[in-house]
Design a protein around this motif. Structure first.
Motif, PDB file in Angstrom:
ATOM      1  N   VAL A   1       0.835  -1.206   0.000  1.00 55.93           N
ATOM      2  CA  VAL A   1       0.000   0.000   0.000  1.00 55.93           C
ATOM      3  C   VAL A   1       0.869   1.255   0.000  1.00 55.93           C
ATOM      4  O   VAL A   1       0.658   2.188  -0.783  1.00 55.93           O
ATOM      5  CB  VAL A   1      -0.937   0.038   1.227  1.00 55.93           C
ATOM      6  CG1 VAL A   1      -1.728   1.346   1.253  1.00 55.93           C
ATOM      7  CG2 VAL A   1      -1.891  -1.139   1.221  1.00 55.93           C
TER       8      VAL A   1
ATOM      9  N   GLN B   1       2.657   1.952  -3.288  1.00 52.26           N
ATOM     10  CA  GLN B   1       1.742   2.500  -4.290  1.00 52.26           C
ATOM     11  C   GLN B   1       1.375   3.952  -3.970  1.00 52.26           C
ATOM     12  O   GLN B   1       1.294   4.781  -4.882  1.00 52.26           O
ATOM     13  CB  GLN B   1       0.480   1.645  -4.388  1.00 52.26           C
ATOM     14  CG  GLN B   1      -0.419   2.083  -5.561  1.00 52.26           C
ATOM     15  CD  GLN B   1      -1.596   1.167  -5.751  1.00 52.26           C
ATOM     16  OE1 GLN B   1      -2.301   0.846  -4.793  1.00 52.26           O
ATOM     17  NE2 GLN B   1      -1.825   0.739  -6.984  1.00 52.26           N
ATOM     18  N   GLN B   2       1.170   4.254  -2.697  1.00 53.04           N
ATOM     19  CA  GLN B   2       0.866   5.636  -2.315  1.00 53.04           C
ATOM     20  C   GLN B   2       1.989   6.584  -2.733  1.00 53.04           C
ATOM     21  O   GLN B   2       1.746   7.637  -3.333  1.00 53.04           O
ATOM     22  CB  GLN B   2       0.646   5.726  -0.798  1.00 53.04           C
ATOM     23  CG  GLN B   2      -0.677   5.165  -0.306  1.00 53.04           C
ATOM     24  CD  GLN B   2      -0.819   5.273   1.213  1.00 53.04           C
ATOM     25  OE1 GLN B   2       0.133   5.595   1.926  1.00 53.04           O
ATOM     26  NE2 GLN B   2      -2.018   4.980   1.713  1.00 53.04           N
TER      27      GLN B   2
ATOM     28  N   THR C   1       2.300   7.037  -6.604  1.00 51.80           N
ATOM     29  CA  THR C   1       1.201   7.710  -7.310  1.00 51.80           C
ATOM     30  C   THR C   1       0.863   9.091  -6.760  1.00 51.80           C
ATOM     31  O   THR C   1       0.289   9.921  -7.467  1.00 51.80           O
ATOM     32  CB  THR C   1      -0.074   6.840  -7.273  1.00 51.80           C
ATOM     33  OG1 THR C   1      -0.414   6.540  -5.917  1.00 51.80           O
ATOM     34  CG2 THR C   1       0.139   5.540  -8.043  1.00 51.80           C
TER      35      THR C   1
ATOM     36  N   GLN D   1      -6.081  -3.336   4.985  1.00 49.18           N
ATOM     37  CA  GLN D   1      -5.964  -3.656   3.563  1.00 49.18           C
ATOM     38  C   GLN D   1      -6.110  -5.153   3.315  1.00 49.18           C
ATOM     39  O   GLN D   1      -6.845  -5.585   2.431  1.00 49.18           O
ATOM     40  CB  GLN D   1      -4.607  -3.162   3.039  1.00 49.18           C
ATOM     41  CG  GLN D   1      -4.445  -3.243   1.526  1.00 49.18           C
ATOM     42  CD  GLN D   1      -5.407  -2.327   0.796  1.00 49.18           C
ATOM     43  OE1 GLN D   1      -5.858  -1.329   1.355  1.00 49.18           O
ATOM     44  NE2 GLN D   1      -5.749  -2.665  -0.435  1.00 49.18           N
TER      45      GLN D   1
ATOM     46  N   GLN E   1      -9.168  -7.186   1.327  1.00 54.82           N
ATOM     47  CA  GLN E   1      -8.911  -8.046   0.169  1.00 54.82           C
ATOM     48  C   GLN E   1      -9.494  -9.442   0.383  1.00 54.82           C
ATOM     49  O   GLN E   1     -10.092 -10.026  -0.525  1.00 54.82           O
ATOM     50  CB  GLN E   1      -7.399  -8.150  -0.077  1.00 54.82           C
ATOM     51  CG  GLN E   1      -6.721  -6.847  -0.461  1.00 54.82           C
ATOM     52  CD  GLN E   1      -7.160  -6.310  -1.816  1.00 54.82           C
ATOM     53  OE1 GLN E   1      -7.646  -7.052  -2.659  1.00 54.82           O
ATOM     54  NE2 GLN E   1      -7.012  -5.014  -2.014  1.00 54.82           N
TER      55      GLN E   1
ATOM     56  N   LYS F   1     -13.000  -4.670  -0.286  1.00 53.79           N
ATOM     57  CA  LYS F   1     -12.244  -3.718  -1.095  1.00 53.79           C
ATOM     58  C   LYS F   1     -12.041  -4.296  -2.482  1.00 53.79           C
ATOM     59  O   LYS F   1     -11.828  -5.504  -2.637  1.00 53.79           O
ATOM     60  CB  LYS F   1     -10.879  -3.421  -0.451  1.00 53.79           C
ATOM     61  CG  LYS F   1     -10.963  -2.608   0.821  1.00 53.79           C
ATOM     62  CD  LYS F   1      -9.598  -2.107   1.239  1.00 53.79           C
ATOM     63  CE  LYS F   1      -9.724  -1.204   2.471  1.00 53.79           C
ATOM     64  NZ  LYS F   1      -8.441  -0.564   2.811  1.00 53.79           N
TER      65      LYS F   1
ATOM     66  N   PRO G   1     -10.227  -5.475  -5.735  1.00 52.39           N
ATOM     67  CA  PRO G   1      -8.870  -5.993  -5.904  1.00 52.39           C
ATOM     68  C   PRO G   1      -7.938  -4.917  -6.467  1.00 52.39           C
ATOM     69  O   PRO G   1      -8.335  -4.146  -7.349  1.00 52.39           O
ATOM     70  CB  PRO G   1      -9.058  -7.140  -6.908  1.00 52.39           C
ATOM     71  CG  PRO G   1     -10.486  -7.536  -6.771  1.00 52.39           C
ATOM     72  CD  PRO G   1     -11.224  -6.277  -6.458  1.00 52.39           C
ATOM     73  N   ASN G   2      -6.738  -4.857  -5.944  1.00 57.38           N
ATOM     74  CA  ASN G   2      -5.753  -3.891  -6.420  1.00 57.38           C
ATOM     75  C   ASN G   2      -4.601  -4.681  -7.041  1.00 57.38           C
ATOM     76  O   ASN G   2      -3.731  -5.184  -6.321  1.00 57.38           O
ATOM     77  CB  ASN G   2      -5.259  -3.022  -5.262  1.00 57.38           C
ATOM     78  CG  ASN G   2      -4.409  -1.857  -5.730  1.00 57.38           C
ATOM     79  OD1 ASN G   2      -3.424  -2.049  -6.446  1.00 57.38           O
ATOM     80  ND2 ASN G   2      -4.778  -0.650  -5.348  1.00 57.38           N
TER      81      ASN G   2
ATOM     82  N   GLU H   1      -1.924  -3.920  -8.657  1.00 57.51           N
ATOM     83  CA  GLU H   1      -0.554  -3.434  -8.417  1.00 57.51           C
ATOM     84  C   GLU H   1      -0.061  -3.883  -7.048  1.00 57.51           C
ATOM     85  O   GLU H   1       1.049  -4.401  -6.901  1.00 57.51           O
ATOM     86  CB  GLU H   1      -0.490  -1.903  -8.504  1.00 57.51           C
ATOM     87  CG  GLU H   1      -0.513  -1.356  -9.922  1.00 57.51           C
ATOM     88  CD  GLU H   1       0.714  -1.788 -10.720  1.00 57.51           C
ATOM     89  OE1 GLU H   1       1.841  -1.464 -10.324  1.00 57.51           O
ATOM     90  OE2 GLU H   1       0.530  -2.462 -11.756  1.00 57.51           O
ATOM     91  N   GLN H   2      -0.885  -3.695  -6.036  1.00 58.12           N
ATOM     92  CA  GLN H   2      -0.496  -4.105  -4.684  1.00 58.12           C
ATOM     93  C   GLN H   2      -0.303  -5.621  -4.605  1.00 58.12           C
ATOM     94  O   GLN H   2       0.628  -6.103  -3.951  1.00 58.12           O
ATOM     95  CB  GLN H   2      -1.540  -3.652  -3.670  1.00 58.12           C
ATOM     96  CG  GLN H   2      -1.572  -2.142  -3.457  1.00 58.12           C
ATOM     97  CD  GLN H   2      -2.660  -1.728  -2.485  1.00 58.12           C
ATOM     98  OE1 GLN H   2      -3.120  -2.521  -1.675  1.00 58.12           O
ATOM     99  NE2 GLN H   2      -3.078  -0.474  -2.557  1.00 58.12           N
TER     100      GLN H   2
END
Length: 207
Positions: free
Chosen positions: A21, A24-25, A28, A68, A72, A77, A79-80, A82-83
C-alpha cells in the motif's frame, strides 16, 4: 515462545500488505501514511524482539496493513492488481534471497549501519532512508525478476521518494522473511484463508 502460530503469520502478512500500500501511495501521490511507514521501516532495524508484533512497534503500527489485507480477503475492497503484484514479488524475492548467504551478510551489515544512523538522526531521516534504499538497490534489486514500481514518473524520478520506496521494499522482504519463519507458505494462505480472516478481525479489534 511459540513462533509458528496463525497470529504471527497474520501479522507478517499484514506487514507485506502494508508495504504494498505504502509503495503505491508514494509512487502515485508522492506521500504516504507516515505512521505506517515508520512502523514498516522500523521493522527492518528490529533484529531481536520479544514478539512478532513488537517488530512493528505493536499491533497499531500495522493498522493500515490489517485493514488492507482484511478488505482483500473479505472482498470489501476492490482488488488492487498493483499491490497484489508487489506483495507476490516480495515473497518470491525473499525466497531467492534466503539462498544467498553473501547477500544476507551484506544486508545485515547495512542494517547495523542504519541502526547507528537512526540513533543519530531519527528513523525517517533522509540519510537513513537513503542508506536503506541503497542497501536494497545493491542487493535485492540485483535479483531477478526485479520489482517494477508503476506510478507518476515525476514522483518516481525523485531521489528522496525512490529511497523511501526502496527502503519500504526492504521492509517488505523483512516481513516476508517473518512470514516464512512463522510457518507461512503459499498453500497455507490458500487453505487457511478463513482462519486468517478470523485472526484479522481479532487483531483489528485489539487496536
Amino acid at each position: 515462545m511459540e513462533i509458528n502460530t496463525i497470529t504471527n503469520q497474520t501479522i507478517a502478512l499484514a506487514g507485506i500488505a502494508q508495504v504494498a500500500v505504502l509503495v503505491q501511495q508514494l509512487a502515485t501521490t508522492g506521500t504516504c501514511d507516515q505512521q505506517a511507514m515508520e512502523a514498516s521501516v522500523g521493522s527492518i532495524l528490529k533484529i531481536d524482539s520479544d514478539s512478532v508484533a513488537d517488530i512493528y512497534g505493536g499491533l497499531g503500527g500495522l493498522k493500515l496493513g490489517f485493514e488492507q489485507l482484511n478488505g482483500q480477503i473479505t472482498g470489501d475492497k476492490a482488488p488492487n492488481p498493483e499491490q497484489a503484484r508487489y506483495s507476490a514479488a516480495i515473497v518470491f524475492l525473499e525466497r531467492k534471497l534466503s539462498d544467498r548467504k553473501d547477500m544476507l551478510s551484506a544486508i545485515q551489515a547495512g542494517i547495523v549501519k542504519a541502526q547507528t544512523q537512526t540513533e543519530q538522526f531519527g528513523l525517517l531521516h533522509e540519510n537513513v532512508l537513503a542508506n536503506l534504499g541503497n542497501l536494497y538497490q545493491s542487493t535485492i534489486s540485483t535479483l531477478q525478476p526485479r520489482i517494477m514500481v508503476n506510478g507518476d514518473q515525476g514522483y518516481l524520478s525523485s531521489h528522496a521518494i525512490a529511497s523511501k520506496i526502496r527502503a519500504l521494499l526492504l521492509a517488505g522482504i523483512r516481513s516476508a522473511m517473518l512470514w516464512r519463519q512463522c510457518g507461512g507458505s503459499r498453500w497455507k494462505f490458500i487453505f487457511y484463508r478463513k482462519k486468517i480472516q478470523a485472526e484479522l478481525q481479532y487483531l483489528l479489534n485489539q487496536i
